[in-house]
Design a protein around this motif. Structure first.
Motif, PDB file in Angstrom:
ATOM      1  N   GLY A   9       1.527 -15.780  56.420  1.00  0.00           N
ATOM      2  CA  GLY A   9       2.284 -15.668  55.189  1.00  0.00           C
ATOM      3  C   GLY A   9       1.394 -15.819  53.968  1.00  0.00           C
ATOM      4  O   GLY A   9       0.196 -16.118  54.068  1.00  0.00           O
ATOM      5  N   ASP A  10       2.011 -15.621  52.803  1.00  0.00           N
ATOM      6  CA  ASP A  10       1.232 -15.692  51.567  1.00  0.00           C
ATOM      7  C   ASP A  10       1.208 -17.095  50.964  1.00  0.00           C
ATOM      8  O   ASP A  10       0.619 -17.314  49.901  1.00  0.00           O
ATOM      9  N   GLY A  11       1.876 -18.058  51.624  1.00  0.00           N
ATOM     10  CA  GLY A  11       1.843 -19.425  51.139  1.00  0.00           C
ATOM     11  C   GLY A  11       2.668 -19.668  49.894  1.00  0.00           C
ATOM     12  O   GLY A  11       2.461 -20.667  49.192  1.00  0.00           O
ATOM     13  N   ARG A  12       3.629 -18.794  49.611  1.00  0.00           N
ATOM     14  CA  ARG A  12       4.432 -18.918  48.398  1.00  0.00           C
ATOM     15  C   ARG A  12       5.890 -19.208  48.735  1.00  0.00           C
ATOM     16  O   ARG A  12       6.387 -18.829  49.788  1.00  0.00           O
ATOM     17  N   ILE A  13       6.556 -19.839  47.799  1.00  0.00           N
ATOM     18  CA  ILE A  13       8.000 -20.054  47.881  1.00  0.00           C
ATOM     19  C   ILE A  13       8.657 -19.101  46.894  1.00  0.00           C
ATOM     20  O   ILE A  13       8.399 -19.170  45.678  1.00  0.00           O
ATOM     21  N   HIS A  14       9.485 -18.196  47.408  1.00  0.00           N
ATOM     22  CA  HIS A  14      10.111 -17.206  46.536  1.00  0.00           C
ATOM     23  C   HIS A  14      11.046 -17.890  45.547  1.00  0.00           C
ATOM     24  O   HIS A  14      11.697 -18.889  45.864  1.00  0.00           O
ATOM     25  N   ALA A  15      11.127 -17.328  44.350  1.00  0.00           N
ATOM     26  CA  ALA A  15      11.916 -17.940  43.284  1.00  0.00           C
ATOM     27  C   ALA A  15      13.398 -18.037  43.633  1.00  0.00           C
ATOM     28  O   ALA A  15      14.097 -18.921  43.117  1.00  0.00           O
ATOM     29  N   SER A  16      13.888 -17.146  44.507  1.00  0.00           N
ATOM     30  CA  SER A  16      15.313 -17.161  44.849  1.00  0.00           C
ATOM     31  C   SER A  16      15.650 -18.132  45.981  1.00  0.00           C
ATOM     32  O   SER A  16      16.822 -18.320  46.312  1.00  0.00           O
ATOM     33  N   ALA A  17      14.633 -18.733  46.610  1.00  0.00           N
ATOM     34  CA  ALA A  17      14.885 -19.679  47.695  1.00  0.00           C
ATOM     35  C   ALA A  17      15.524 -20.953  47.143  1.00  0.00           C
ATOM     36  O   ALA A  17      15.224 -21.392  46.031  1.00  0.00           O
ATOM     37  N   ALA A  29       3.204 -23.269  53.225  1.00  0.00           N
ATOM     38  CA  ALA A  29       4.319 -22.618  53.917  1.00  0.00           C
ATOM     39  C   ALA A  29       4.801 -21.431  53.093  1.00  0.00           C
ATOM     40  O   ALA A  29       4.751 -21.442  51.856  1.00  0.00           O
ATOM     41  N   THR A  30       5.276 -20.394  53.773  1.00  0.00           N
ATOM     42  CA  THR A  30       5.802 -19.202  53.117  1.00  0.00           C
ATOM     43  C   THR A  30       7.320 -19.188  53.257  1.00  0.00           C
ATOM     44  O   THR A  30       7.842 -19.170  54.374  1.00  0.00           O
ATOM     45  N   PRO A  33      12.582 -14.606  50.192  1.00  0.00           N
ATOM     46  CA  PRO A  33      13.732 -14.505  49.285  1.00  0.00           C
ATOM     47  C   PRO A  33      15.020 -14.989  49.930  1.00  0.00           C
ATOM     48  O   PRO A  33      15.268 -14.758  51.119  1.00  0.00           O
ATOM     49  N   ASP A  34      15.830 -15.678  49.139  1.00  0.00           N
ATOM     50  CA  ASP A  34      17.183 -16.082  49.520  1.00  0.00           C
ATOM     51  C   ASP A  34      17.216 -17.023  50.720  1.00  0.00           C
ATOM     52  O   ASP A  34      18.256 -17.146  51.383  1.00  0.00           O
ATOM     53  N   CYS A  35      16.110 -17.659  51.027  1.00  0.00           N
ATOM     54  CA  CYS A  35      16.137 -18.687  52.069  1.00  0.00           C
ATOM     55  C   CYS A  35      16.831 -19.933  51.533  1.00  0.00           C
ATOM     56  O   CYS A  35      16.802 -20.222  50.326  1.00  0.00           O
ATOM     57  N   ARG A  36      17.434 -20.701  52.440  1.00  0.00           N
ATOM     58  CA  ARG A  36      18.056 -21.973  52.075  1.00  0.00           C
ATOM     59  C   ARG A  36      17.573 -23.036  53.048  1.00  0.00           C
ATOM     60  O   ARG A  36      17.644 -22.849  54.269  1.00  0.00           O
ATOM     61  N   ILE A  37      17.101 -24.156  52.515  1.00  0.00           N
ATOM     62  CA  ILE A  37      16.588 -25.245  53.344  1.00  0.00           C
ATOM     63  C   ILE A  37      17.380 -26.500  53.007  1.00  0.00           C
ATOM     64  O   ILE A  37      17.426 -26.937  51.850  1.00  0.00           O
ATOM     65  N   GLY A  38      18.022 -27.084  54.038  1.00  0.00           N
ATOM     66  CA  GLY A  38      18.945 -28.187  53.839  1.00  0.00           C
ATOM     67  C   GLY A  38      18.268 -29.538  53.714  1.00  0.00           C
ATOM     68  O   GLY A  38      17.036 -29.658  53.816  1.00  0.00           O
ATOM     69  N   PRO A  39      19.076 -30.579  53.536  1.00  0.00           N
ATOM     70  CA  PRO A  39      18.549 -31.927  53.288  1.00  0.00           C
ATOM     71  C   PRO A  39      17.752 -32.481  54.463  1.00  0.00           C
ATOM     72  O   PRO A  39      18.115 -32.277  55.624  1.00  0.00           O
ATOM     73  N   PHE A  40      16.652 -33.143  54.115  1.00  0.00           N
ATOM     74  CA  PHE A  40      15.821 -33.885  55.055  1.00  0.00           C
ATOM     75  C   PHE A  40      15.144 -32.992  56.108  1.00  0.00           C
ATOM     76  O   PHE A  40      14.682 -33.484  57.134  1.00  0.00           O
ATOM     77  N   SER A  41      15.094 -31.711  55.866  1.00  0.00           N
ATOM     78  CA  SER A  41      14.378 -30.815  56.774  1.00  0.00           C
ATOM     79  C   SER A  41      12.907 -30.760  56.384  1.00  0.00           C
ATOM     80  O   SER A  41      12.541 -30.963  55.220  1.00  0.00           O
ATOM     81  N   MET A  42      12.059 -30.461  57.385  1.00  0.00           N
ATOM     82  CA  MET A  42      10.615 -30.422  57.181  1.00  0.00           C
ATOM     83  C   MET A  42      10.068 -29.074  57.640  1.00  0.00           C
ATOM     84  O   MET A  42      10.318 -28.654  58.768  1.00  0.00           O
ATOM     85  N   ILE A  43       9.330 -28.419  56.763  1.00  0.00           N
ATOM     86  CA  ILE A  43       8.739 -27.115  57.040  1.00  0.00           C
ATOM     87  C   ILE A  43       7.222 -27.260  56.973  1.00  0.00           C
ATOM     88  O   ILE A  43       6.670 -27.674  55.942  1.00  0.00           O
ATOM     89  N   GLY A  44       6.532 -26.933  58.057  1.00  0.00           N
ATOM     90  CA  GLY A  44       5.098 -27.161  58.165  1.00  0.00           C
ATOM     91  C   GLY A  44       4.263 -26.160  57.387  1.00  0.00           C
ATOM     92  O   GLY A  44       4.733 -25.097  56.952  1.00  0.00           O
ATOM     93  N   VAL A  45       2.992 -26.476  57.278  1.00  0.00           N
ATOM     94  CA  VAL A  45       2.072 -25.728  56.428  1.00  0.00           C
ATOM     95  C   VAL A  45       1.878 -24.290  56.894  1.00  0.00           C
ATOM     96  O   VAL A  45       1.644 -23.382  56.072  1.00  0.00           O
TER      97      VAL A  45
END
Length: 290
Positions: A9-17, A29-30, A33-45
């Motif tokens: 991935g490009d290592g960016r967080i899309h503005a719409s996430a 982490a990449t 668009p339009d991703c949703r990440i809920g409370p207390f979740s962990m996304i690795g590098v």
């Protein structure tokens, strides 16, 4: 199958996430668009989430993991964690989850191992139900359904449109052919032919997946031809290789039959799941239902 040669991935967080304030997303982490990440979740590098991925609460995504477009991951699930293999030394093995797959609560999908092919793959449009476990180096094709509490040992291969019933356990290196069905609570130690139905501990073939064949448009004549091949291979007497040759001579021009024969002849680490014994009356009733 998902593309296993996908670039990093490009290592960016899309503005719409949309990221919950308590979510932890590692730098690198990449997030598409339009991703949703809920409370207390962990996304690795090294994680890559394509467009429209939904991650619930308390989810862990680790390792070199690629999650396809529109995937839904529910509360407490984990994807890409290290394999349960004492030989594993944190090598950069991978996990890929195909588009639109649904991973329900507390399901686990472990990354590949160096002792395997280094990749665990779940195809598109799969449903991984509550508390199911997919071990390292497993390969699931598209439209696979694992019911609650299914356990897949390492290196299991499951072809398209397979249903695995609740609580079933599949031994490592087992192959499951296309459009077959595994009964709930079954212990599967050997390969299951395409279109087969197995049940029991230890599991044995009980016939063909007739419901699945009908749902996918097989005609009555085609089903009867497949049943004739099944009876020849698994209900008749004599040397199995001779029956295999006879099935090819009599029915080998039928694509579904050719698929079964090719599956049987392919290399196997676990051997072939054979049929259980049935009373003649029971077999006649099954034939009538076809």
């Amino acid at each position: 199958m998902p593309d296993t040669s996908l670039p990093p991935g490009d290592g960016r967080i899309h503005a719409s996430a949309q990221l919950h304030p308590t979510a932890i997303v590692s730098a690198g982490a990449t997030i598409g668009p339009d991703c949703r990440i809920g409370p207390f979740s962990m996304i690795g590098v090294h994680a890559v989430l394509e467009a429209g991925v939904t991650i619930g609460s308390n989810v862990a995504v680790e390792g070199h993991t690629w999650i396809g477009e529109g995937v839904q991951v529910s509360h407490g699930a984990s994807i890409g964690l290290a394999p349960q293999d004492l030989k594993y030394k944190n090598e950069p093995t991978r996990t890929v989850v195909g588009a639109r797959t649904i991973v329900r609560e507390h399901a686990t999908i472990h990354r590949g191992s160096v002792g395997g092919h280094g990749l665990t793959t779940v195809g598109a449009d799969c449903l991984i139900m509550v508390n199911a476990h997919i071990g390292h180096d497993c390969t699931l094709d598209h439209h696979v359904i694992l019911a609650n509490n299914v356990m897949l040992g390492g290196h299991v291969q499951i072809a398209d449109t397979v249903f695995v019933g609740g609580g079933a356990a599949l031994h490592q290196f087992v192959r499951i052919g296309r459009q077959s069905v595994i009964g709930g609570m079954s212990g599967v130690e050997a390969d299951v032919i395409p279109f087969g139905a197995v049940l029991g501990n230890r599991a044995r073939l009980t016939g063909l997946n007739l419901i699945g064949l009908r749902r996918r448009g097989f005609s009555r004549a085609e089903i009867h031809q497949l049943r004739a091949v099944y009876r020849l291979l698994f209900r008749s007497h004599g040397v199995f290789q001779d029956r295999l040759a006879q099935a090819e001579a009599d029915h080998g021009d039928h694509p579904a039959v050719a698929e079964i024969l090719s599956f049987i002849r392919s290399d196997s680490k676990r051997g072939l799941c054979r049929a259980r014994r049935v009373a003649p009356l029971e077999e006649d009733d099954a034939e009538a239902q076809a």
